[in-house]
Each structure stands twice: as C-alpha cells, then as structure tokens.
Enzyme design. Structure first.
Site, PDB file in Angstrom:
ATOM      1  N   ARG A   1     -11.689   6.919   9.539  1.00 34.05           N
ATOM      2  CA  ARG A   1     -11.286   5.323   9.763  1.00 34.05           C
ATOM      3  C   ARG A   1     -12.371   4.579   9.064  1.00 34.05           C
ATOM      4  O   ARG A   1     -11.964   3.538   8.473  1.00 34.05           O
ATOM      5  CB  ARG A   1     -10.878   5.201  11.170  1.00 34.05           C
ATOM      6  CG  ARG A   1     -10.622   3.771  11.479  1.00 34.05           C
ATOM      7  CD  ARG A   1      -9.359   3.351  10.492  1.00 34.05           C
ATOM      8  NE  ARG A   1      -8.759   2.064  11.124  1.00 34.05           N
ATOM      9  CZ  ARG A   1      -7.769   1.377  10.545  1.00 34.05           C
ATOM     10  NH1 ARG A   1      -7.051   1.956   9.610  1.00 34.05           N
ATOM     11  NH2 ARG A   1      -7.292   0.258  10.897  1.00 34.05           N
TER      12      ARG A   1
ATOM     13  N   SER B   1       0.770  -1.206  -0.045  1.00 37.10           N
ATOM     14  CA  SER B   1      -0.053   0.167   0.065  1.00 37.10           C
ATOM     15  C   SER B   1       0.798   1.202  -0.218  1.00 37.10           C
ATOM     16  O   SER B   1       1.755   1.475  -0.714  1.00 37.10           O
ATOM     17  CB  SER B   1      -0.996  -0.053   1.306  1.00 37.10           C
ATOM     18  OG  SER B   1      -2.023   0.769   1.056  1.00 37.10           O
TER      19      SER B   1
ATOM     20  N   HIS C   1      -7.890  -5.288  -0.125  1.00 27.71           N
ATOM     21  CA  HIS C   1      -6.667  -4.723  -0.058  1.00 27.71           C
ATOM     22  C   HIS C   1      -5.849  -5.299   1.232  1.00 27.71           C
ATOM     23  O   HIS C   1      -4.606  -5.469   1.223  1.00 27.71           O
ATOM     24  CB  HIS C   1      -6.879  -3.074  -0.003  1.00 27.71           C
ATOM     25  CG  HIS C   1      -5.372  -2.448   0.282  1.00 27.71           C
ATOM     26  ND1 HIS C   1      -4.725  -2.417  -0.782  1.00 27.71           N
ATOM     27  CD2 HIS C   1      -5.162  -1.748   1.120  1.00 27.71           C
ATOM     28  CE1 HIS C   1      -3.548  -1.672  -0.338  1.00 27.71           C
ATOM     29  NE2 HIS C   1      -3.881  -1.075   0.579  1.00 27.71           N
ATOM     30  N   ASP C   2      -6.625  -5.412   2.247  1.00 26.08           N
ATOM     31  CA  ASP C   2      -5.999  -6.012   3.714  1.00 26.08           C
ATOM     32  C   ASP C   2      -5.178  -7.186   3.300  1.00 26.08           C
ATOM     33  O   ASP C   2      -4.373  -7.521   4.272  1.00 26.08           O
ATOM     34  CB  ASP C   2      -7.014  -6.030   4.772  1.00 26.08           C
ATOM     35  CG  ASP C   2      -7.118  -4.798   5.626  1.00 26.08           C
ATOM     36  OD1 ASP C   2      -6.088  -3.900   5.432  1.00 26.08           O
ATOM     37  OD2 ASP C   2      -7.824  -4.898   6.631  1.00 26.08           O
TER      38      ASP C   2
ATOM     39  N   ASP D   1      -8.405  -6.745  -4.264  1.00 28.54           N
ATOM     40  CA  ASP D   1      -8.192  -5.430  -4.123  1.00 28.54           C
ATOM     41  C   ASP D   1      -8.598  -4.471  -5.208  1.00 28.54           C
ATOM     42  O   ASP D   1      -8.173  -4.418  -6.205  1.00 28.54           O
ATOM     43  CB  ASP D   1      -6.691  -5.403  -3.989  1.00 28.54           C
ATOM     44  CG  ASP D   1      -6.124  -4.196  -3.213  1.00 28.54           C
ATOM     45  OD1 ASP D   1      -7.003  -3.218  -3.098  1.00 28.54           O
ATOM     46  OD2 ASP D   1      -4.785  -4.143  -3.169  1.00 28.54           O
TER      47      ASP D   1
END
Lengths: 389, 201
Positions: A229, A159, A358-359, A325
């Site tokens: 967040r 990232s 993405h994580d 992602d």
C-alpha cells in the site's frame, strides 16, 4: 457454499445488496475456468425510471468499493466519491439510478479469493482463478441482466474503474449510451506493472502470508500488505503534492533522531496509510486485483489495433486526465482519443490542471465536476432524459 | 443559445445542411457548434488547441477534443463527416495545403474562411506605410502573429485549382462584414475576408 464470510464481508453485505449468479450459467473466465455460482455485492442509489433509461454504473478503482456515497461499514469514512454522488451533486440520485458493483476478486462481498470453492468446499485463497477486467465487466453485465436493466445511460469510473468503462464500451457497445473513463489507459504500462509487482512481492515475502493460506493459519500478512500500500500510495500522488504537504518536516520532533523511526512526516503518513489499509483490505485480493489491471490490454485482445475496440460505436465518450498524474499520464488518455477518432466515435477529451497526481479524480476538482456535468447534460438531452440539473 | 454568432460563422452555418455530421477544426468556445447543434440538428464535433476552450465546450455539452489541424486530422477515417469546417485558422497552420487535403479526405466537403491579405487596407499599409499591415482582421504585430501562412483570395483560388478541388461556393465580405458581389479582381481588393465551400473533384 459461498458462506464462511469474514467479519468485514459480513458487515459489508449487511449494508448493501447482493445476488448469487451463475448457478445455471457459470461465468466463463478469460483464463478458461467456469465460475459459478458466484456472489456479487452491489449498492444502489436512486430509482430506475419506468422506461429504464436512467441507470448509471459507477466502476470502482482498485482499493475502493461499492460504498460510493455513504459511510463505509468498516472504516466509518465518508463515501469515496461523495464529492460527485448525492443530492444536488453531479450524479444526483433524484435523476439517476446509480449502481456500483464490488468487482470480482475483491473482498467486500463479491466472490474472490476469500470465498470457498463450491467444488471442494475449501477456501479458494490462491487457488481462485486469476480474473481480468473483462471478467469483472461480464459479472457486472450478468448482474444487470438479473436486475432487468437493459442498458446504461452512463458508465463512469477512474483508474481501474476507467479500465472497466473502456471494457464495457468495447464489449457491450449497445448497452452503453455514454462512457466516462477518467485517469486511465487502454493498457497497463510496464512501469505500472513494475510497481504492482513490488507490492505483490512485499505481500508474498511476508512470512505470515503462508502461501496465501494465512486465514487457515490465523495470521495476517499485515507488513507485506502495508508495504504494498505504501508503494502504491506514492504513485497516486505527485511530487509537488508530497512536497507541499510534507516537505522535509519532521514528525513529533525538532531534530533528526539518528535512527530508523519515522523521523519525517512523510514516513509517518505512509506508515499510517499502510497500517489502516490492512484493516480493510485482504492481501490475496490485492494480488488478484492488481493482476487484473496488469493483464488489461484493450488493443491486445483486438488484433493490436485499439480503434478496433470502438468500431461502429454509437457511445458518447468523455475522457478526462490530470496534468500531474504520472501513473496514468495524459498521453495514455490521448492514445484512446486517437483510437476513438479513428473509429469516428463521438468523443470529448479534457485535460484538467491539477498538482494532486493520480488521486485528483477522487478529490474536489471543480473543473472535473463542471466538465462532467456539461457532458451528462448534453447526453441526457440526446437520451431524452428531460431536465437534469 | 439565441445570441447572434459572428457574421462569418453565420455564413458557414447557412452552408451546412440540417441533420448532417460536421467537424469544426479550431472550434474556439464552440459558438458555431452550439448553433449547428441547436438550430440545425447537426451531429457536430470539435477540435480546439486551447485547453480552456476545450473545457468550456465540453462543459456546455459539446463533443470537443484538444488537438490541432496540422497534427490530428490524420486520425480520422475517410469520409467521416459531411463537412469539415476551418474558420479563420488556415493561415495559422504549418502546412495549409496538407490541412486542406486532409479536410477533404475526412469530409465530403470543406468549408474554409480566412482573412484576405490582398485587401486594399493591407496593400496601402505595406506600400505607403512601409510597415507590416495591422487591420481589424489582422490585429497582430509582425513578431507575435499566429498567422504564418497568409494568403489572398486569388491565392486561395489558385491553390484550389492546383489541388484539383472544386469551389462550390465563394462568399466575399467587405470590412463592414457585408457580402459583396464583384468580379474576382475587385473582390480580391475590396474583400476583407472570404468563405469557401470546397468539394473533392
């Protein structure tokens, strides 16, 4: 002059190393400001070998920090890349000297908006200069000079960490033997800038933010930062992952509440993500770091031709992306691969099947570990690092 | 790493000078690349269509990306490699002629291996069997074959002539994978596959 630490910074610095740099030679930032002196907080694992050939730099993503593989001093949670770094893991401190530097503008000990302007003695807050990925990387390079590390066997990160890896390879090709940018892009897309802007607006719309001077007013823009967040967290997951984890399940109830409480588990989960984030992250830092990502455009800084960033590079590259992602889709990694090919660079590229979004790069992804392990083994052989497990 | 490699791959490997740069297009599981790296100190890169193949190669320390001959050769600059290798893949490309042109642009030399569609077994099956040929080197049904541009050894030579490409070496193998040395007309009948090394003229 760099003092007046927050409680979080004090705890962080007690558990890692730091250096004060730039007293004689300030850091010329992309915005034109000369920054110095500035503090760099970093953590290391393992030992630098006699020939100084085994240093690995891990570049951390937006909301992670230098505590890669140990219990976090604030949250008490396991290291964010524990799955990759540690004895018997792919990045084993027995073989490598692993360094992770808290990025410029962050809030875990490295100089950022929390620090004081040495000129005025006042807290920087929003008067802190806007920093870029390039600035972060130059601060890391200055730290390596300070530590006497001539070059890096590998620079790796996902990232925003991947952006730093690309910047390293482009700006200091002679200091990067191998580079592993994971789940990233050579520039931040319009959609990603848009999501970041929502987060920043949420922070700045919070009345407790006070134009960035909330510490002086002894307030915390907790709700704004939590919303930022929550929005960002959705972009780190995939639709399948959310569906699998939560579906339409209700939280602590059997029937709909006909109210705006967190009826659904997914709401409760996001609220939790938001509220715990506030305990460990500074709102102004969030503005600065997201801005740095938005400004990142490796080709833009090089005549609009990405291949120019890698011309004549002898670095060995290994790129990885994940099928689900959507924040940094495979297409964007492929763009980098095309540019590397156009520069006739040494490149490997693997797209990993995962529904975790993405994580995924932070999670237990055996295919990622296998790929990385093979790539590093091959690079170590060429580097003459001897047997690396 | 000492396992023997396929005969046609060994022939290709033998054509590659040690210490050179090579791109293996359609590198599969990386067997040829691994051989070139380990035994000939070649700076080898690979391109492979299947993601499983790519992942296996990279996990073995080889530099491989996902891509295919038709779409991705265009990315590379002129003369990036000493050799561009295409083994048993030319017949599966959409535009074989363009692929060959790109190979000889990116590489100083191209090495190509392919099955010979004029092999006597193929001819017999079509002429007397009246069915699309299935042979050990062409093991597919007509409806599921990836081979959309099959050619004979003579067809390939004609294309090279047409493109002004110099054939530096041509090796023909029979169905037992033994090298045969026969006049072209017979080689085109007896040869089951061929390996060509080409150079721009």
């Amino acid at each position: 002059m760099l003092d007046d630490l927050t409680e979080a910074e004090r705890k962080a610095l007690a558990q890692c190393r730091h250096a004060v740099l730039g007293a004689d030679q300030p850091l010329r930032l992309d915005c034109g400001v000369d920054l110095g002196p500035y503090r760099v907080a970093y953590q290391t694992y393992g030992t630098l070998n006699a020939s100084k050939t085994n240093a690995v730099l891990i570049c951390h993503p937006l909301t992670c920090d230098q505590f890669v593989a140990e219990r976090h001093p604030i949250t008490g949670k396991e290291g964010w890349w524990d799955s990759l770094v540690g004895p018997g893991k792919v990045l084993d401190p027995a073989h490598y000297y692993i360094v992770c530097v808290n990025v410029l503008g962050h809030c875990m000990g490295t100089t950022g908006p929390l620090a004081h302007d040495p000129a005025s003695g006042e807290p920087w807050n929003l008067r802190f200069p806007v920093v870029t990925i390039g600035d972060m990387v130059r601060a890391q390079a200055a730290l390596l000079d300070h530590l006497g590390i001539p070059d890096l066997f590998c620079v790796i990160g996902g990232s925003m960490g991947g952006m730093q890896v690309l910047e390293w390879a482009a700006s200091f090709p002679g200091r990067v033997f191998s580079a592993v940018p994971i789940a990233c892009a050579a520039h931040h897309s319009a959609q990603n800038i848009a999501f970041h802007e929502v987060g920043r607006q949420a922070i700045m719309a919070d009345p407790e933010w006070k134009g960035g001077d909330y510490r002086q007013h002894q307030t915390v823009p907790a709700r704004g930062l939590a919303v930022a967040r929550m929005t960002a967290h959705i972009t780190y997951l995939s639709e399948q992952a959310l569906q699998r984890k939560f579906g339409r399940s209700l939280q602590n109830r059997d029937v709909l509440g006909f109210s705006f409480d967190a009826d659904f588990q997914v709401e409760s989960y996001l609220r939790h993500q938001g509220s715990t984030f506030v305990d460990r992250f500074d709102a102004n830092s969030y503005l600065y770091i997201t801005r740095a990502m938005d400004y990142f455009d490796l080709a833009g800084a090089r005549g609009g031709v990405l291949a120019n960033a890698f011309k004549g590079s002898a670095t060995r590259f290994c790129l990885m992306s994940f099928t689900s992602d959507w924040l940094f889709p495979t297409r964007e990694s492929r763009e980098i691969v095309h540019a590397l090919n156009a520069a006739a660079a040494n490149v490997s590229f693997v797209e990993i099947e995962s529904d975790k979004g993405h994580d995924a790069f932070l999670l237990d992804e055996p295919e990622m570990f296998r790929t990385l392990s093979g790539f590093l083994k091959g690079a170590a052989a060429v580097r003459g690092l001897g047997a690396v497990s | 790493m000492n396992a023997p490699i396929r005969v046609d791959l060994q022939l290709i490997a033998d054509m590659v000078e040690p210490g050179t740069r090579a791109l293996d297009v359609g590198c599969g599981d990386g067997a040829l690349m691994a051989y070139l790296v380990n035994f000939k100190r070649v700076d080898a890169r690979g391109m492979e269509l299947s993601q499983a193949g790519v992942n296996a190669c990279v996990a073995n320390g080889l530099s491989v990306i996902q891509g295919d001959a038709d779409a991705d050769l265009g990315d590379y600059p002129d003369d990036a490699f000493d050799y561009v290798i295409l083994s048993q893949t030319l017949q599966a490309t959409r535009e074989p002629r363009e692929v060959l042109r790109q190979m000889l642009r990116v590489g100083k030399r191209a090495i190509v291996s392919f099955p010979n569609f004029a092999h006597w077994q193929v001819r017999l099956r079509l002429v007397f069997g009246g069915r699309m040929p299935e042979t050990p080197s062409l093991p597919y049904k007509w409806y599921d074959t990836p081979n959309i541009h099959l050619c004979s050894i003579d067809d390939f030579r004609a294309l090279c002539r047409d493109m002004g490409v110099r054939i530096e070496r041509a090796i023909v193998l029979n169905s037992k994978s033994h090298r045969i040395q026969l006049p072209p007309l017979l080689a085109n009948l007896i040869g089951e596959q061929a390996v060509f090394m080409l150079k721009r003229d």
